[in-house]
Structures are given as structure tokens and as C-alpha cells.
Design a protein around this motif. Structure first.
Motif, PDB file in Angstrom:
ATOM      1  N   GLY A  61      38.595  63.314  -7.457  1.00 52.06           N
ATOM      2  CA  GLY A  61      39.632  63.682  -8.425  1.00 52.06           C
ATOM      3  C   GLY A  61      39.057  64.451  -9.597  1.00 52.06           C
ATOM      4  N   ALA A  62      37.910  64.011 -10.100  1.00 51.79           N
ATOM      5  CA  ALA A  62      37.271  64.704 -11.225  1.00 51.79           C
ATOM      6  C   ALA A  62      36.875  66.123 -10.841  1.00 51.79           C
ATOM      7  N   VAL A  63      36.346  66.278  -9.638  1.00 51.58           N
ATOM      8  CA  VAL A  63      35.951  67.613  -9.166  1.00 51.58           C
ATOM      9  C   VAL A  63      37.176  68.521  -9.077  1.00 51.58           C
ATOM     10  N   VAL A  64      38.263  68.008  -8.548  1.00 55.88           N
ATOM     11  CA  VAL A  64      39.489  68.798  -8.399  1.00 55.88           C
ATOM     12  C   VAL A  64      40.046  69.206  -9.762  1.00 55.88           C
ATOM     13  N   LEU A  65      40.027  68.297 -10.729  1.00 59.19           N
ATOM     14  CA  LEU A  65      40.568  68.635 -12.051  1.00 59.19           C
ATOM     15  C   LEU A  65      39.769  69.742 -12.730  1.00 59.19           C
ATOM     16  N   TRP A  87      48.071  65.781  -7.566  1.00 61.77           N
ATOM     17  CA  TRP A  87      47.705  64.519  -6.915  1.00 61.77           C
ATOM     18  C   TRP A  87      46.570  63.833  -7.669  1.00 61.77           C
ATOM     19  N   ALA A  88      45.611  64.609  -8.121  1.00 58.74           N
ATOM     20  CA  ALA A  88      44.478  64.032  -8.863  1.00 58.74           C
ATOM     21  C   ALA A  88      44.945  63.431 -10.188  1.00 58.74           C
ATOM     22  N   TYR A  89      45.827  64.131 -10.882  1.00 55.39           N
ATOM     23  CA  TYR A  89      46.370  63.583 -12.128  1.00 55.39           C
ATOM     24  C   TYR A  89      47.150  62.294 -11.853  1.00 55.39           C
ATOM     25  N   ALA A  90      47.965  62.304 -10.819  1.00 57.42           N
ATOM     26  CA  ALA A  90      48.741  61.103 -10.482  1.00 57.42           C
ATOM     27  C   ALA A  90      47.809  59.943 -10.137  1.00 57.42           C
ATOM     28  N   GLY A  91      46.801  60.205  -9.329  1.00 57.41           N
ATOM     29  CA  GLY A  91      45.849  59.163  -8.959  1.00 57.41           C
ATOM     30  C   GLY A  91      45.117  58.601 -10.156  1.00 57.41           C
ATOM     31  N   THR A  92      44.702  59.476 -11.050  1.00 57.86           N
ATOM     32  CA  THR A  92      44.003  59.037 -12.261  1.00 57.86           C
ATOM     33  C   THR A  92      44.920  58.172 -13.115  1.00 57.86           C
ATOM     34  N   PHE A  93      46.156  58.600 -13.275  1.00 57.99           N
ATOM     35  CA  PHE A  93      47.136  57.826 -14.034  1.00 57.99           C
ATOM     36  C   PHE A  93      47.346  56.448 -13.396  1.00 57.99           C
ATOM     37  N   PHE A  94      47.465  56.408 -12.073  1.00 58.26           N
ATOM     38  CA  PHE A  94      47.672  55.134 -11.372  1.00 58.26           C
ATOM     39  C   PHE A  94      46.460  54.214 -11.501  1.00 58.26           C
ATOM     40  N   VAL A  95      45.265  54.780 -11.473  1.00 58.14           N
ATOM     41  CA  VAL A  95      44.054  53.956 -11.633  1.00 58.14           C
ATOM     42  C   VAL A  95      44.064  53.251 -12.980  1.00 58.14           C
ATOM     43  N   LEU A 143      41.557  46.715 -22.487  1.00 51.46           N
ATOM     44  CA  LEU A 143      42.861  47.386 -22.491  1.00 51.46           C
ATOM     45  C   LEU A 143      42.887  48.602 -23.398  1.00 51.46           C
ATOM     46  N   TRP A 144      42.197  48.576 -24.507  1.00 51.76           N
ATOM     47  CA  TRP A 144      42.234  49.707 -25.438  1.00 51.76           C
ATOM     48  C   TRP A 144      41.637  50.956 -24.795  1.00 51.76           C
ATOM     49  N   ILE A 145      40.510  50.817 -24.090  1.00 52.99           N
ATOM     50  CA  ILE A 145      39.893  52.001 -23.468  1.00 52.99           C
ATOM     51  C   ILE A 145      40.754  52.495 -22.313  1.00 52.99           C
ATOM     52  N   LEU A 146      41.359  51.586 -21.566  1.00 46.59           N
ATOM     53  CA  LEU A 146      42.252  52.004 -20.485  1.00 46.59           C
ATOM     54  C   LEU A 146      43.469  52.731 -21.041  1.00 46.59           C
ATOM     55  N   SER A 147      43.963  52.288 -22.192  1.00 44.00           N
ATOM     56  CA  SER A 147      45.085  52.971 -22.846  1.00 44.00           C
ATOM     57  C   SER A 147      44.690  54.372 -23.301  1.00 44.00           C
ATOM     58  N   VAL A 148      43.512  54.495 -23.890  1.00 42.86           N
ATOM     59  CA  VAL A 148      43.019  55.806 -24.335  1.00 42.86           C
ATOM     60  C   VAL A 148      42.861  56.737 -23.140  1.00 42.86           C
ATOM     61  N   LEU A 149      42.291  56.236 -22.045  1.00 37.30           N
ATOM     62  CA  LEU A 149      42.094  57.065 -20.851  1.00 37.30           C
ATOM     63  C   LEU A 149      43.438  57.495 -20.258  1.00 37.30           C
ATOM     64  N   THR A 150      44.425  56.626 -20.311  1.00 36.01           N
ATOM     65  CA  THR A 150      45.758  56.983 -19.824  1.00 36.01           C
ATOM     66  C   THR A 150      46.358  58.098 -20.678  1.00 36.01           C
ATOM     67  N   VAL A 151      46.252  57.964 -21.989  1.00 31.18           N
ATOM     68  CA  VAL A 151      46.777  58.988 -22.901  1.00 31.18           C
ATOM     69  C   VAL A 151      46.048  60.316 -22.684  1.00 31.18           C
ATOM     70  N   LEU A 152      44.731  60.275 -22.529  1.00 27.74           N
ATOM     71  CA  LEU A 152      43.964  61.506 -22.295  1.00 27.74           C
ATOM     72  C   LEU A 152      44.361  62.162 -20.974  1.00 27.74           C
ATOM     73  N   THR A 153      44.645  61.361 -19.961  1.00 22.95           N
ATOM     74  CA  THR A 153      45.101  61.904 -18.676  1.00 22.95           C
ATOM     75  C   THR A 153      46.429  62.632 -18.847  1.00 22.95           C
ATOM     76  N   VAL A 154      47.361  62.013 -19.548  1.00 24.26           N
ATOM     77  CA  VAL A 154      48.668  62.634 -19.783  1.00 24.26           C
ATOM     78  C   VAL A 154      48.517  63.895 -20.624  1.00 24.26           C
ATOM     79  N   LEU A 155      47.662  63.854 -21.648  1.00 27.29           N
ATOM     80  CA  LEU A 155      47.424  65.047 -22.472  1.00 27.29           C
ATOM     81  C   LEU A 155      46.844  66.193 -21.649  1.00 27.29           C
ATOM     82  N   SER A 156      45.849  65.893 -20.841  1.00 33.52           N
ATOM     83  CA  SER A 156      45.245  66.931 -20.006  1.00 33.52           C
ATOM     84  C   SER A 156      46.301  67.552 -19.092  1.00 33.52           C
ATOM     85  N   TRP A 157      47.117  66.704 -18.476  1.00 28.09           N
ATOM     86  CA  TRP A 157      48.165  67.192 -17.583  1.00 28.09           C
ATOM     87  C   TRP A 157      49.174  68.053 -18.345  1.00 28.09           C
TER      88      TRP A 157
END
Length: 134
Positions: A61-65, A76-84, A102-116
Motif C-alpha cells: 500500500g505504501a509503495v502504491v501511494l 484501494w490503498a487509501y481504503a486499506g490504510t483507513f481500515f487498518v 489510540l492517539w497515534i492511531l487517530s493521528v494516522l487516520t486523520v493523515l490518511t484522510v488528509l492525504s486522500w
């Protein structure tokens, strides 16, 4: 590249590089089943073989992004990352284990949505309208 300002470009690449770095490093840790990750996943109720599958998908997924073009695969990679990340949050909340993560998982979720949301037109599916403010 309508709306593709310097600030937007900076925000997009910052979020994307951070997410991809975590995907590669986290994926390698998963594949190697390092002690910390193995214990965490076991406490959350998952089998350790799940780590290899998850790790391979994280790295791919990282390579594809980061790769140019291939917008459908990027979706698909963004969706998978969000689901993880959101799945990990639910697992932590359900089991009550390692809630401090939970805080780092929340930050990673927000960063995924921002990137998308901030990705440039050449990294989007044709016919999908970009997110605009206003």
C-alpha cells in the motif's frame, strides 16, 4: 492543477510521506513479527500469522501511494490504510488493551484522510471531483 497551491502540495506530501513511512516500517515489523508487535496483536485476540498478511499489504500500500498514476489502485490503498487504523482503534477499544495507542492511531487516520483529500488531480480517478472548500 486547479487549486494545487504550495501549501496544499506541502500538506499532501507531508501527510503522504508520513503514512507511507509508517506503512513500510510497520509492515516490516509485522512481517518480522517483532516481540512488541506480536504481543500486542496476541493481546488484541488476533493470530500471529495475521501479522505477515497485514505487513505485506501495508508495504505494498505504501509503495502504491508513492507511485505515479494507478489511481484505482491508490483508492484501494487509501481504503486499506483507513481500515487498518480504524480497525486497530476498534480492537483496542473493544479489548481495553493498550488504550494509550489510540492517539497515534487517530493521528494516522486523520493523515490518511488528509492525504486522500489533498491528492493532486493526476492521482485521482477520472470523474471523481476534488474536495473543495467553500
Amino acid at each position: 492543477m486547479t487549486g494545487w497551491t504550495r501549501d496544499r502540495r506541502y500538506a499532501y506530501w507531508s501527510a503522504t510521506i508520513f503514512i507511507c513511512a509508517e506503512g513500510v516500517v510497520g509492515g516490516i515489523w509485522d512481517i518480522a513479527r517483532i516481540h512488541y508487535v506480536r504481543d500486542l496483536v496476541t493481546h488484541l485476540g488476533y493470530p500471529t500469522y495475521f501479522l505477515v498478511l497485514l505487513g505485506v499489504w501495508k508495504v505494498l500500500g505504501a509503495v502504491v501511494l508513492l507511485a505515479p498514476r494507478v489511481p484505482l489502485v491508490k483508492e484501494w490503498a487509501y481504503a486499506g490504510t483507513f481500515f487498518v487504523y480504524t480497525g486497530a482503534m476498534v480492537s483496542h477499544l473493544t479489548t481495553g488493551y493498550a488504550l494509550s495507542e489510540l492517539w497515534i492511531l487517530s493521528v494516522l487516520t486523520v493523515l490518511t484522510v488528509l492525504s486522500w483529500a489533498l491528492r493532486p488531480d493526476n492521482r485521482r480517478l477520472r470523474g471523481v471531483q476534488p474536495v473543495t472548500s467553500g
